[in-house]
Design a protein around this motif. Structure first.
Motif, PDB file in Angstrom:
ATOM      1  N   PRO A  16       0.778  -1.224   0.000  1.00 21.41           N
ATOM      2  CA  PRO A  16       0.000   0.000   0.000  1.00 21.41           C
ATOM      3  C   PRO A  16       0.815   1.282   0.000  1.00 21.41           C
ATOM      4  O   PRO A  16       0.259   2.355   0.023  1.00 21.41           O
ATOM      5  CB  PRO A  16      -0.808  -0.092   1.310  1.00 21.41           C
ATOM      6  N   VAL A  17       2.151   1.225  -0.042  1.00 24.82           N
ATOM      7  CA  VAL A  17       2.929   2.426   0.125  1.00 24.82           C
ATOM      8  C   VAL A  17       2.592   3.497  -0.904  1.00 24.82           C
ATOM      9  O   VAL A  17       2.541   4.672  -0.587  1.00 24.82           O
ATOM     10  CB  VAL A  17       4.439   2.118   0.076  1.00 24.82           C
ATOM     11  N   ALA A 200      -3.291   0.921   6.557  1.00 29.71           N
ATOM     12  CA  ALA A 200      -3.095  -0.190   5.625  1.00 29.71           C
ATOM     13  C   ALA A 200      -1.665  -0.701   5.705  1.00 29.71           C
ATOM     14  O   ALA A 200      -1.379  -1.839   5.317  1.00 29.71           O
ATOM     15  CB  ALA A 200      -3.417   0.236   4.191  1.00 29.71           C
ATOM     16  N   HIS A 201      -0.764   0.122   6.239  1.00 29.74           N
ATOM     17  CA  HIS A 201       0.625  -0.312   6.429  1.00 29.74           C
ATOM     18  C   HIS A 201       0.761  -1.237   7.630  1.00 29.74           C
ATOM     19  O   HIS A 201       1.872  -1.596   8.008  1.00 29.74           O
ATOM     20  CB  HIS A 201       1.537   0.903   6.578  1.00 29.74           C
ATOM     21  N   THR A 202      -0.347  -1.648   8.189  1.00 28.97           N
ATOM     22  CA  THR A 202      -0.310  -2.740   9.164  1.00 28.97           C
ATOM     23  C   THR A 202       0.139  -4.034   8.503  1.00 28.97           C
ATOM     24  O   THR A 202       0.566  -4.972   9.178  1.00 28.97           O
ATOM     25  CB  THR A 202      -1.702  -2.934   9.801  1.00 28.97           C
ATOM     26  N   VAL A 203       0.013  -4.110   7.181  1.00 28.32           N
ATOM     27  CA  VAL A 203       0.470  -5.275   6.418  1.00 28.32           C
ATOM     28  C   VAL A 203       1.366  -4.784   5.278  1.00 28.32           C
ATOM     29  O   VAL A 203       1.332  -3.620   4.899  1.00 28.32           O
ATOM     30  CB  VAL A 203      -0.707  -6.098   5.851  1.00 28.32           C
ATOM     31  N   GLY A 204       2.170  -5.689   4.746  1.00 28.10           N
ATOM     32  CA  GLY A 204       2.972  -5.349   3.583  1.00 28.10           C
ATOM     33  C   GLY A 204       4.322  -4.762   3.932  1.00 28.10           C
ATOM     34  O   GLY A 204       4.776  -4.819   5.075  1.00 28.10           O
ATOM     35  N   GLY A 205       4.971  -4.200   2.938  1.00 24.01           N
ATOM     36  CA  GLY A 205       6.313  -3.690   3.124  1.00 24.01           C
ATOM     37  C   GLY A 205       6.701  -2.729   2.032  1.00 24.01           C
ATOM     38  O   GLY A 205       5.901  -2.398   1.153  1.00 24.01           O
ATOM     39  N   ALA A 206       7.942  -2.247   2.073  1.00 22.38           N
ATOM     40  CA  ALA A 206       8.432  -1.261   1.114  1.00 22.38           C
ATOM     41  C   ALA A 206       9.867  -1.568   0.739  1.00 22.38           C
ATOM     42  O   ALA A 206      10.649  -2.051   1.567  1.00 22.38           O
ATOM     43  CB  ALA A 206       8.346   0.144   1.702  1.00 22.38           C
ATOM     44  N   LEU A 241      15.076  -1.838  -8.986  1.00 24.11           N
ATOM     45  CA  LEU A 241      13.940  -2.392  -8.266  1.00 24.11           C
ATOM     46  C   LEU A 241      14.068  -3.892  -8.054  1.00 24.11           C
ATOM     47  O   LEU A 241      13.719  -4.420  -6.994  1.00 24.11           O
ATOM     48  CB  LEU A 241      12.645  -2.086  -9.022  1.00 24.11           C
ATOM     49  N   ASP A 242      14.614  -4.600  -9.060  1.00 24.22           N
ATOM     50  CA  ASP A 242      14.660  -6.053  -8.941  1.00 24.22           C
ATOM     51  C   ASP A 242      15.731  -6.541  -7.972  1.00 24.22           C
ATOM     52  O   ASP A 242      15.725  -7.707  -7.568  1.00 24.22           O
ATOM     53  CB  ASP A 242      14.851  -6.713 -10.311  1.00 24.22           C
ATOM     54  N   THR A 243      16.650  -5.659  -7.566  1.00 22.56           N
ATOM     55  CA  THR A 243      17.674  -6.059  -6.594  1.00 22.56           C
ATOM     56  C   THR A 243      17.544  -5.317  -5.271  1.00 22.56           C
ATOM     57  O   THR A 243      18.223  -5.666  -4.303  1.00 22.56           O
ATOM     58  CB  THR A 243      19.087  -5.807  -7.161  1.00 22.56           C
ATOM     59  N   ASP A 244      16.695  -4.307  -5.219  1.00 23.26           N
ATOM     60  CA  ASP A 244      16.558  -3.495  -4.007  1.00 23.26           C
ATOM     61  C   ASP A 244      15.900  -4.311  -2.897  1.00 23.26           C
ATOM     62  O   ASP A 244      14.810  -4.867  -3.096  1.00 23.26           O
ATOM     63  CB  ASP A 244      15.706  -2.265  -4.318  1.00 23.26           C
ATOM     64  N   PRO A 245      16.527  -4.412  -1.725  1.00 22.31           N
ATOM     65  CA  PRO A 245      15.888  -5.149  -0.629  1.00 22.31           C
ATOM     66  C   PRO A 245      14.579  -4.491  -0.200  1.00 22.31           C
ATOM     67  O   PRO A 245      14.310  -3.329  -0.502  1.00 22.31           O
ATOM     68  CB  PRO A 245      16.934  -5.090   0.496  1.00 22.31           C
ATOM     69  N   ALA A 246      13.772  -5.247   0.518  1.00 19.38           N
ATOM     70  CA  ALA A 246      12.505  -4.738   1.033  1.00 19.38           C
ATOM     71  C   ALA A 246      12.380  -5.082   2.506  1.00 19.38           C
ATOM     72  O   ALA A 246      13.030  -6.005   3.008  1.00 19.38           O
ATOM     73  CB  ALA A 246      11.338  -5.321   0.244  1.00 19.38           C
ATOM     74  N   ASN A 247      11.560  -4.334   3.202  1.00 20.48           N
ATOM     75  CA  ASN A 247      11.352  -4.523   4.630  1.00 20.48           C
ATOM     76  C   ASN A 247       9.871  -4.424   4.951  1.00 20.48           C
ATOM     77  O   ASN A 247       9.125  -3.700   4.289  1.00 20.48           O
ATOM     78  CB  ASN A 247      12.102  -3.454   5.438  1.00 20.48           C
ATOM     79  N   PHE A 248       9.437  -5.147   5.970  1.00 19.41           N
ATOM     80  CA  PHE A 248       8.059  -5.051   6.419  1.00 19.41           C
ATOM     81  C   PHE A 248       7.803  -3.700   7.080  1.00 19.41           C
ATOM     82  O   PHE A 248       8.651  -3.182   7.808  1.00 19.41           O
ATOM     83  CB  PHE A 248       7.737  -6.155   7.429  1.00 19.41           C
ATOM     84  N   PHE A 249       6.627  -3.146   6.850  1.00 16.54           N
ATOM     85  CA  PHE A 249       6.210  -1.962   7.589  1.00 16.54           C
ATOM     86  C   PHE A 249       6.110  -2.268   9.082  1.00 16.54           C
ATOM     87  O   PHE A 249       6.546  -1.497   9.927  1.00 16.54           O
ATOM     88  CB  PHE A 249       4.842  -1.466   7.095  1.00 16.54           C
ATOM     89  N   ASP A 250       5.483  -3.374   9.378  1.00 20.71           N
ATOM     90  CA  ASP A 250       5.272  -3.783  10.763  1.00 20.71           C
ATOM     91  C   ASP A 250       5.900  -5.160  10.948  1.00 20.71           C
ATOM     92  O   ASP A 250       5.253  -6.185  10.689  1.00 20.71           O
ATOM     93  CB  ASP A 250       3.768  -3.828  11.066  1.00 20.71           C
ATOM     94  N   PRO A 251       7.169  -5.221  11.354  1.00 14.84           N
ATOM     95  CA  PRO A 251       7.845  -6.517  11.427  1.00 14.84           C
ATOM     96  C   PRO A 251       7.283  -7.447  12.490  1.00 14.84           C
ATOM     97  O   PRO A 251       7.519  -8.657  12.443  1.00 14.84           O
ATOM     98  CB  PRO A 251       9.299  -6.132  11.738  1.00 14.84           C
ATOM     99  N   THR A 270       8.986   3.714  12.072  1.00 15.22           N
ATOM    100  CA  THR A 270       8.304   3.444  10.811  1.00 15.22           C
ATOM    101  C   THR A 270       9.221   3.765   9.641  1.00 15.22           C
ATOM    102  O   THR A 270      10.178   4.529   9.775  1.00 15.22           O
ATOM    103  CB  THR A 270       6.999   4.255  10.703  1.00 15.22           C
ATOM    104  N   LEU A 271       8.942   3.174   8.492  1.00 14.14           N
ATOM    105  CA  LEU A 271       9.833   3.297   7.344  1.00 14.14           C
ATOM    106  C   LEU A 271       9.685   4.622   6.598  1.00 14.14           C
ATOM    107  O   LEU A 271      10.670   5.210   6.177  1.00 14.14           O
ATOM    108  CB  LEU A 271       9.579   2.147   6.359  1.00 14.14           C
ATOM    109  N   LEU A 272       8.466   5.087   6.438  1.00 19.54           N
ATOM    110  CA  LEU A 272       8.192   6.212   5.554  1.00 19.54           C
ATOM    111  C   LEU A 272       8.077   7.527   6.314  1.00 19.54           C
ATOM    112  O   LEU A 272       7.404   7.607   7.348  1.00 19.54           O
ATOM    113  CB  LEU A 272       6.906   5.969   4.770  1.00 19.54           C
TER     114      LEU A 272
END
Length: 331
Positions: A16-17, A200-206, A241-251, A270-272
């Protein structure tokens, strides 16, 4: 199904970012139409529509738990551009662009799932259920499957006949909160409802690219221990984008609709940047604090505001069409 945190996050992508690049704000309220929707709209033409969607979503969620957050994000990206008309589902074709070509939509997922649900609906009730209604029902079921409150979805949306990449003006993760609040207000959401939709950032990541500047040029708004950990994970250099790591919003609970996200905000974890500003901004700080302290209130309110989101700018009556295939217009 993913087996590692890294692979799960790659499937989640931004989620949802990007419902949060400010370009041109709407200056008028959302178009009317939501009041004409009706929970019993398909009583005669497809009475089992909602149960068909729910059954399909349960199977899809069992096979891929990252899909539910992706579908919530997909609804945001659809409804905040031209309203909830399934325009984001249209595939680009030779000589015809679509919203999917816009940069904020490059990492959207869930199109194949929507197509699969639509095929099931067409098999049971040919030409009856719109793609816009199917997506609204799927997003509702996604919230419930992630532990959120179920909510009623009024039906009768029609599918749009335009999908233009230049109209995709979704706020970027580096937007200032005042700009994001103005953007949401132009679509009928006040400050409290905006804070809830941020939830909505309770789920997902960036991907790290959405917040790496906060790691390499800190401004004191991120917990330093978290910043150092993320810098180690993300690295200081920009990546594709295809190599950039990602992190959970809410680990702590990355696949649960709960209020843990707000605890991250009040702890500067928080990330953002746009999210973090909400914890201190005079228009939003009290709402963040309330939902951080009141788990049940957020879960209930998130479903209520998601229901409102699914009604933004709908087409109804003779407007638009009911697509036979969600990825292309009827011919």
């Amino acid at each position: 199904m993913p087996t590692t945190t890294t692979s799960i996050l790659r499937r989640l992508l931004l989620l949802p970012v990007q419902f949060l690049a400010i370009t041109t704000l709407l200056t008028t309220p959302p178009p009317p139409g939501a009041d004409a929707l009706d929970a019993g709209y398909y009583a005669a033409t497809c009475p089992d529509a909602a149960s068909l969607v729910r059954g399909a979503m349960e199977r899809l969620h069992h096979n891929d738990p990252t899909l539910a957050p992706a579908l919530i994000r997909l609804l945001f990206h659809d409804c905040f551009v031209r309203g909830c008309d399934a325009s984001v589902l249209v595939s680009p074709a030779p000589g015809r662009a679509s919203e999917r070509a816009a940069v904020p939509n490059h990492t959207l997922r869930g199109f194949n799932a929507v197509d699969a649900v639509k095929r099931a609906l067409e098999a049971a009730c040919p030409g009856a259920v719109s793609c816009a209604d199917a997506l609204a029902l799927m997003a509702r079921d996604a919230v419930a499957l992630l532990g959120g409150d179920d909510y009623a979805v009024a039906l009768g949306r029609r599918d749009g006949t335009q999908s233009n990449p230049w109209e995709v003006d979704l706020p970027a993760p580096f937007s200032r909160l005042d700009d994001a609040l103005a953007y949401f207000a132009a679509r009928g959401f006040d400050a409290e409802e905006t804070v809830v939709l941020f939830g909505a950032h309770t789920v997902g990541g960036a991907h790290c690219g959405s917040f790496r500047y906060r790691l390499t040029d800190p401004n004191g708004t991120m917990d330093d221990a978290l910043r150092c950990d993320l810098l180690e994970t993300c690295g200081a250099a920009d990546q594709t984008l295809d190599t950039d790591p990602a992190n959970f919003f809410d680990p702590d609970t990355p696949f649960a609709v709960d209020n843990s996200y707000y605890a991250q905000l009040v702890s500067n974890r928080t990330l953002l940047q746009v999210d973090q500003e909400a914890a201190a901004h005079p228009a939003t700080a009290a709402h963040v604090a309330y939902y951080a302290a009141t788990p049940g209130a957020f879960v209930r309110r998130f479903s209520e505001v998601m229901a409102k989101l699914s009604n933004v700018g709908v087409l109804e009556g003779d407007a638009g069409q009911v697509r036979k295939v969600c990825s292309r217009y009827n011919t």
